[in-house]
Design an enzyme around this catalytic site. Sequence first.
Site, PDB file in Angstrom:
ATOM      1  N   ARG A   1       0.869  -1.178   0.000  1.00 27.98           N
ATOM      2  CA  ARG A   1       0.000   0.000   0.000  1.00 27.98           C
ATOM      3  C   ARG A   1       0.906   1.228   0.000  1.00 27.98           C
ATOM      4  O   ARG A   1       1.873   1.289   0.778  1.00 27.98           O
ATOM      5  CB  ARG A   1      -0.865  -0.003   1.263  1.00 27.98           C
ATOM      6  CG  ARG A   1      -1.585   1.315   1.528  1.00 27.98           C
ATOM      7  CD  ARG A   1      -2.971   1.315   0.966  1.00 27.98           C
ATOM      8  NE  ARG A   1      -3.655   2.584   1.195  1.00 27.98           N
ATOM      9  CZ  ARG A   1      -4.366   3.219   0.250  1.00 27.98           C
ATOM     10  NH1 ARG A   1      -4.484   2.724  -0.959  1.00 27.98           N
ATOM     11  NH2 ARG A   1      -4.976   4.348   0.522  1.00 27.98           N
ATOM     12  N   ALA A   2       0.626   2.177  -0.882  1.00 25.25           N
ATOM     13  CA  ALA A   2       1.299   3.486  -0.831  1.00 25.25           C
ATOM     14  C   ALA A   2       0.243   4.445  -0.303  1.00 25.25           C
ATOM     15  O   ALA A   2      -0.628   4.897  -1.057  1.00 25.25           O
ATOM     16  CB  ALA A   2       1.790   3.887  -2.216  1.00 25.25           C
TER      17      ALA A   2
ATOM     18  N   CYS B   1     -13.692  10.887   4.696  1.00 27.96           N
ATOM     19  CA  CYS B   1     -12.963  10.206   3.626  1.00 27.96           C
ATOM     20  C   CYS B   1     -12.868   8.722   4.002  1.00 27.96           C
ATOM     21  O   CYS B   1     -13.439   8.285   4.987  1.00 27.96           O
ATOM     22  CB  CYS B   1     -11.579  10.835   3.454  1.00 27.96           C
ATOM     23  SG  CYS B   1     -10.586  10.726   4.950  1.00 27.96           S
TER      24      CYS B   1
ATOM     25  N   GLN C   1      -8.997   2.488   5.013  1.00 30.11           N
ATOM     26  CA  GLN C   1      -8.076   1.836   4.060  1.00 30.11           C
ATOM     27  C   GLN C   1      -6.747   1.486   4.724  1.00 30.11           C
ATOM     28  O   GLN C   1      -6.183   0.423   4.468  1.00 30.11           O
ATOM     29  CB  GLN C   1      -7.811   2.755   2.868  1.00 30.11           C
ATOM     30  CG  GLN C   1      -9.000   2.896   1.939  1.00 30.11           C
ATOM     31  CD  GLN C   1      -8.658   3.761   0.751  1.00 30.11           C
ATOM     32  OE1 GLN C   1      -8.165   4.870   0.902  1.00 30.11           O
ATOM     33  NE2 GLN C   1      -8.916   3.268  -0.435  1.00 30.11           N
TER      34      GLN C   1
ATOM     35  N   GLY D   1      -3.291  15.794   2.387  1.00 30.25           N
ATOM     36  CA  GLY D   1      -4.250  16.560   1.571  1.00 30.25           C
ATOM     37  C   GLY D   1      -3.971  16.477   0.080  1.00 30.25           C
ATOM     38  O   GLY D   1      -4.104  17.470  -0.620  1.00 30.25           O
ATOM     39  N   ARG D   2      -3.619  15.265  -0.394  1.00 29.15           N
ATOM     40  CA  ARG D   2      -3.197  15.099  -1.795  1.00 29.15           C
ATOM     41  C   ARG D   2      -2.123  16.110  -2.173  1.00 29.15           C
ATOM     42  O   ARG D   2      -2.101  16.653  -3.278  1.00 29.15           O
ATOM     43  CB  ARG D   2      -4.405  15.187  -2.754  1.00 29.15           C
ATOM     44  CG  ARG D   2      -5.376  14.007  -2.608  1.00 29.15           C
ATOM     45  CD  ARG D   2      -6.287  13.820  -3.825  1.00 29.15           C
ATOM     46  NE  ARG D   2      -7.113  14.965  -4.086  1.00 29.15           N
ATOM     47  CZ  ARG D   2      -8.336  15.152  -3.569  1.00 29.15           C
ATOM     48  NH1 ARG D   2      -8.874  14.237  -2.795  1.00 29.15           N
ATOM     49  NH2 ARG D   2      -9.012  16.235  -3.853  1.00 29.15           N
TER      50      ARG D   2
ATOM     51  N   THR E   1     -14.677  17.908  -3.759  1.00 27.69           N
ATOM     52  CA  THR E   1     -13.266  17.874  -3.362  1.00 27.69           C
ATOM     53  C   THR E   1     -12.333  18.438  -4.444  1.00 27.69           C
ATOM     54  O   THR E   1     -11.331  19.081  -4.133  1.00 27.69           O
ATOM     55  CB  THR E   1     -12.854  16.435  -2.952  1.00 27.69           C
ATOM     56  OG1 THR E   1     -11.496  16.427  -2.543  1.00 27.69           O
ATOM     57  CG2 THR E   1     -13.038  15.429  -4.085  1.00 27.69           C
TER      58      THR E   1
ATOM     59  N   ASP F   1      -4.919  16.997  -7.691  1.00 26.34           N
ATOM     60  CA  ASP F   1      -4.048  16.036  -7.001  1.00 26.34           C
ATOM     61  C   ASP F   1      -2.601  16.439  -7.239  1.00 26.34           C
ATOM     62  O   ASP F   1      -2.093  16.331  -8.349  1.00 26.34           O
ATOM     63  CB  ASP F   1      -4.309  14.619  -7.544  1.00 26.34           C
ATOM     64  CG  ASP F   1      -3.638  13.527  -6.716  1.00 26.34           C
ATOM     65  OD1 ASP F   1      -2.717  13.853  -5.945  1.00 26.34           O
ATOM     66  OD2 ASP F   1      -4.048  12.350  -6.850  1.00 26.34           O
TER      67      ASP F   1
ATOM     68  N   ARG G   1       0.115  15.212  -5.699  1.00 25.24           N
ATOM     69  CA  ARG G   1       1.060  14.272  -5.099  1.00 25.24           C
ATOM     70  C   ARG G   1       2.191  13.871  -6.035  1.00 25.24           C
ATOM     71  O   ARG G   1       2.070  13.950  -7.255  1.00 25.24           O
ATOM     72  CB  ARG G   1       0.316  13.003  -4.634  1.00 25.24           C
ATOM     73  CG  ARG G   1      -0.427  13.229  -3.343  1.00 25.24           C
ATOM     74  CD  ARG G   1      -1.244  12.034  -2.955  1.00 25.24           C
ATOM     75  NE  ARG G   1      -2.343  11.800  -3.872  1.00 25.24           N
ATOM     76  CZ  ARG G   1      -3.207  10.812  -3.748  1.00 25.24           C
ATOM     77  NH1 ARG G   1      -3.084   9.958  -2.755  1.00 25.24           N
ATOM     78  NH2 ARG G   1      -4.192  10.671  -4.606  1.00 25.24           N
TER      79      ARG G   1
ATOM     80  N   LYS H   1      -2.632   6.343  -9.575  1.00 26.45           N
ATOM     81  CA  LYS H   1      -1.541   5.989  -8.664  1.00 26.45           C
ATOM     82  C   LYS H   1      -0.721   4.846  -9.263  1.00 26.45           C
ATOM     83  O   LYS H   1       0.512   4.855  -9.193  1.00 26.45           O
ATOM     84  CB  LYS H   1      -2.113   5.594  -7.292  1.00 26.45           C
ATOM     85  CG  LYS H   1      -1.069   5.380  -6.222  1.00 26.45           C
ATOM     86  CD  LYS H   1      -1.696   4.938  -4.893  1.00 26.45           C
ATOM     87  CE  LYS H   1      -2.307   6.076  -4.133  1.00 26.45           C
ATOM     88  NZ  LYS H   1      -2.805   5.651  -2.793  1.00 26.45           N
TER      89      LYS H   1
HETATM   90  N1  LIG Z   1      -7.122  18.275  -0.859  1.00 25.13           N
HETATM   91  C1  LIG Z   1      -7.857  17.294  -0.326  1.00 25.13           C
HETATM   92  N2  LIG Z   1      -7.245  16.173   0.087  1.00 25.13           N
HETATM   93  C2  LIG Z   1      -8.019  15.201   0.591  1.00 25.13           C
HETATM   94  C3  LIG Z   1      -9.411  15.318   0.728  1.00 25.13           C
HETATM   95  N3  LIG Z   1      -9.883  14.180   1.279  1.00 25.13           N
HETATM   96  C4  LIG Z   1      -8.800  13.375   1.468  1.00 25.13           C
HETATM   97  N4  LIG Z   1      -7.685  14.004   1.065  1.00 25.13           N
HETATM   98  C5  LIG Z   1      -6.310  13.502   1.004  1.00 25.13           C
HETATM   99  O1  LIG Z   1      -6.265  12.585  -0.049  1.00 25.13           O
HETATM  100  C6  LIG Z   1      -5.210  11.665   0.155  1.00 25.13           C
HETATM  101  C7  LIG Z   1      -5.754  10.283  -0.124  1.00 25.13           C
HETATM  102  O2  LIG Z   1      -6.144  10.259  -1.448  1.00 25.13           O
HETATM  103  P1  LIG Z   1      -7.455   9.626  -1.987  1.00 25.13           P
HETATM  104  O3  LIG Z   1      -7.837  10.386  -3.234  1.00 25.13           O
HETATM  105  O4  LIG Z   1      -8.493   9.529  -0.896  1.00 25.13           O
HETATM  106  O5  LIG Z   1      -7.085   8.158  -2.352  1.00 25.13           O
HETATM  107  P2  LIG Z   1      -5.868   7.651  -3.220  1.00 25.13           P
HETATM  108  O6  LIG Z   1      -4.705   7.549  -2.304  1.00 25.13           O
HETATM  109  O7  LIG Z   1      -5.699   8.475  -4.455  1.00 25.13           O
HETATM  110  O8  LIG Z   1      -6.415   6.268  -3.745  1.00 25.13           O
HETATM  111  P3  LIG Z   1      -6.499   4.906  -2.956  1.00 25.13           P
HETATM  112  O9  LIG Z   1      -5.146   4.267  -3.118  1.00 25.13           O
HETATM  113  O10 LIG Z   1      -7.562   4.143  -3.650  1.00 25.13           O
HETATM  114  O11 LIG Z   1      -6.817   5.247  -1.529  1.00 25.13           O
HETATM  115  C8  LIG Z   1      -4.701  11.901   1.563  1.00 25.13           C
HETATM  116  O12 LIG Z   1      -3.487  12.641   1.466  1.00 25.13           O
HETATM  117  C9  LIG Z   1      -5.801  12.763   2.192  1.00 25.13           C
HETATM  118  O13 LIG Z   1      -5.300  13.658   3.166  1.00 25.13           O
HETATM  119  C10 LIG Z   1     -10.034  16.512   0.285  1.00 25.13           C
HETATM  120  O14 LIG Z   1     -11.242  16.697   0.314  1.00 25.13           O
HETATM  121  N5  LIG Z   1      -9.207  17.474  -0.223  1.00 25.13           N
HETATM  122 ZN   LIG Z   2      -8.579  11.036   4.286  1.00 21.61          ZN
END
Ligand SMILES: Nc1nc2c(ncn2[C@@H]2O[C@H](COP(=O)(O)OP(=O)(O)OP(=O)(O)O)[C@@H](O)[C@H]2O)c(=O)[nH]1
Ligand SMILES: [Zn+2]
Length: 214
Positions: free
Chosen positions: A49-50, A65, A70, A93-94, A114, A126, A128, A154
């Site tokens: 998991r990342a 969320c 997860q 926060g992405r 979001t 996003d 990241r 991802k």
């Molecule tokens: N900017 C922002 N970041 C969010 C929000 N809700 C969750 N996050 C951030 O989103 C990140 C997680 O990403 P997700 O889009 O939920 O999932 P993912 O990692 O892309 O995909 P999975 O691997 O399936 O979980 C974490 O860093 C959270 O802090 C939001 O409403 N706004």
């Molecule tokens: Zn979250």
Amino acid sequence: MSINYIASSKLPTPFGVFTMHGFEDSETGKEHVALTMGDVASGEPVLARAHSECLTGDALFSMRCDCGYQLEEALRSVSEAGRGVVLYLRQEGRGIGLLNKIRAYNLQDQGADTVEANERLGFGADMRDYSMCQPMLGHLGISAIRLMTNNPRKVKALSEAGVTVAERVPLQVGRNPHNDGYLKTKAAKLGHYLPLDTQADTLPTHQDDEPEGA
Ligand SMILES: Nc1nc2c(ncn2[C@@H]2O[C@H](COP(=O)(O)OP(=O)(O)OP(=O)(O)O)[C@@H](O)[C@H]2O)c(=O)[nH]1
Ligand SMILES: [Zn+2]
């Protein structure tokens, strides 16, 4: 990107005893963590998991969320497999940081989704970066992973960063009335493999788990 390995220790958890490995990105000062269990360096693809940091979901029990659910499910799955790795990546926060995420939540409280909230604050949906993953996995002797995620971007980003993703393993947990809209937006706008038309509460959460034999 310069990732330095710093130290390892045991990390006992409700899911078993992991080994925790600490890394530092010398450019950003960010401190990343890998939790491993079992022989991850044997060459066989490793369940992985990342996980991007979400203070609110991972530590403060937020139901906005699915992150906390997860993370828990990923640790449980690794433990059940007896072998695996969870990378805990400090990109809250992405990638926009905790305080900007709170600003984004404030906009979401007023009706934005979001993605719109991030854009109104001047950020991409996003932000990241996964360039720390390959050096972290490489240090651990991991050459290929079975990645637990619902996010096809991802998988692509990790592959482009030099990680061999042998398989995507779905990780759909924790849907509830508070995050149903958020998960639908992730599916519709960010391309996540999540049901668009499923009612909240139809996907399992750990709280819904029935005791054995119940
Ligand atoms: N900017 C922002 N970041 C969010 C929000 N809700 C969750 N996050 C951030 O989103 C990140 C997680 O990403 P997700 O889009 O939920 O999932 P993912 O990692 O892309 O995909 P999975 O691997 O399936 O979980 C974490 O860093 C959270 O802090 C939001 O409403 N706004
Ligand atoms: Zn979250």
